[in-house]
Write a protein that holds these residues in place. Structure first.
Motif, mmCIF file in Angstrom:
data_model
loop_
_atom_site.group_PDB
_atom_site.id
_atom_site.type_symbol
_atom_site.label_atom_id
_atom_site.label_comp_id
_atom_site.label_asym_id
_atom_site.label_seq_id
_atom_site.Cartn_x
_atom_site.Cartn_y
_atom_site.Cartn_z
ATOM 1 N N SER A 2 33.642 48.465 38.173
ATOM 2 C CA SER A 2 34.756 48.425 39.124
ATOM 3 C C SER A 2 34.495 49.447 40.213
ATOM 4 N N ILE A 48 38.282 53.048 36.887
ATOM 5 C CA ILE A 48 37.339 52.685 37.945
ATOM 6 C C ILE A 48 36.030 53.437 37.729
ATOM 7 N N ILE A 235 46.538 50.551 42.494
ATOM 8 C CA ILE A 235 46.295 49.335 41.714
ATOM 9 C C ILE A 235 47.620 48.752 41.239
ATOM 10 N N ASP A 246 46.053 40.582 35.752
ATOM 11 C CA ASP A 246 45.004 41.570 35.514
ATOM 12 C C ASP A 246 43.648 41.042 35.965
ATOM 13 N N SER A 247 43.393 39.773 35.715
ATOM 14 C CA SER A 247 42.101 39.183 36.098
ATOM 15 C C SER A 247 41.943 39.150 37.614
ATOM 16 N N GLU A 248 43.038 38.958 38.348
ATOM 17 C CA GLU A 248 42.960 38.938 39.806
ATOM 18 C C GLU A 248 42.717 40.341 40.356
ATOM 19 N N GLN A 250 41.109 42.630 38.700
ATOM 20 C CA GLN A 250 39.720 42.919 38.371
ATOM 21 C C GLN A 250 38.761 42.314 39.383
ATOM 22 N N ASP A 251 39.096 41.126 39.877
ATOM 23 C CA ASP A 251 38.263 40.505 40.908
ATOM 24 C C ASP A 251 38.189 41.388 42.150
ATOM 25 N N LEU A 253 38.569 44.534 42.293
ATOM 26 C CA LEU A 253 37.851 45.758 41.949
ATOM 27 C C LEU A 253 36.343 45.543 41.841
ATOM 28 N N THR A 254 35.920 44.295 41.735
ATOM 29 C CA THR A 254 34.487 44.027 41.580
ATOM 30 C C THR A 254 33.884 43.298 42.773
#
Length: 262
Positions: A2, A48, A235, A246-248, A250-251, A253-254
């Motif tokens: 992340s 992170i 965040i 959460d998955s969105e 994470q996207d 963040l990556t």
């Protein structure tokens, strides 16, 4: 993995002075101390792994010391990816770009408003050409002035990426601090990345949703703008205001991993 794409950390000797200048300009009381020692545990608490750290030389004679600090910080702290700085008034900018590249610097921060030149200043044209695909550019965009009076604006970013389409550009602050009404018209869907920094506390909900829903999701990057804001808090606020899973999150963040070869 992340990444917080937009943070700042200053030499302890100048951190307090810089924070005072930031608070005076933006009327935002900083959350952190602006030191590496304060940034790293905040990143850890936010889950992170890495952060891009930015500085901008406001005068030509600041280019070398600022870049020396950036290179040393990256060498001493593997979690941090330092962006270098350049100034059109610095005569040896070509050699400095080469030096940054040799030392593993992957990006450059340009803050027209603080550095005292327009984003589309003609003196920058050969610098943009020399940057090419060698560095990612983080652009500060927007301020409290109207676009026609501002050194940076979504309109100027659009002109920049039209004239130099090979550049990899991140337009900070959702494409333009206090210029969000122009982002959808000039930047949405274009060959530019947007970061989320220093916006969530004040951007109107309709403009936030319009930008987020019209720009390609893979070109939106999480940025906290530490020390003004805390990464974990940002965040949570991002998820809250846009109702993200959460998955969105994470996207977001990556999304910056590929840009910086993490």
């Amino acid at each position: 993995m992340s990444l917080d794409i937009h943070t700042h950390a200053f030499h302890p000797k100048i951190a307090n002075k810089v924070l005072a200048q930031l608070e005076g300009h933006y009327r935002i009381h900083p959350t952190g101390t602006g030191t590496v020692e304060d940034l790293l545990p905040r990143l850890h608490k936010a889950g992170i792994n890495h952060a891009a750290v930015h500085s901008a030389a406001t005068k030509p004679d600041q280019v070398i010391p600022a870049n020396n600090w950036a290179m040393a910080m990256q060498k001493n702290h593997p979690q941090l990816i330092s962006f270098g700085t350049i100034h059109p008034g610095y005569a040896q900018w070509e050699k400095e770009l080469d030096r940054l590249e040799r030392n593993g610097i992957k990006g450059l921060k340009i803050h027209p408003d603080f550095q005292g030149f327009s984003m589309t200043d003609k003196r920058l044209a050969p610098i943009y050409e020399a940057i090419g695909t060698r560095f990612v550019i983080m652009l500060h965009v927007g301020d409290n002035k109207p676009p026609e009076e501002n050194a940076s604006s979504p309109q100027k970013v659009a002109e920049l990426i039209k004239n130099f389409p090979f550049l990899t550009v991140i337009a900070a602050h959702f494409g333009g601090y206090h210029h969000w009404e122009y982002v959808c018209e000039h930047l949405a869907g274009k060959n530019v990345y947007l970061d989320t920094s220093s916006s969530l506390f004040t951007i109107p909900q309709d403009l936030l949703e319009a930008i987020f829903n019209t720009h390609p999701r893979e070109r939106i990057l999480f940025g906290s703008d530490y020390p003004l804001f805390d990464p974990k808090d940002e965040i949570q606020l991002l998820a809250q205001r846009l109702h993200l899973k959460d998955s969105e999150i994470q996207d977001l963040l990556t999304n910056g991993e590929a840009l910086l070869d993490l």
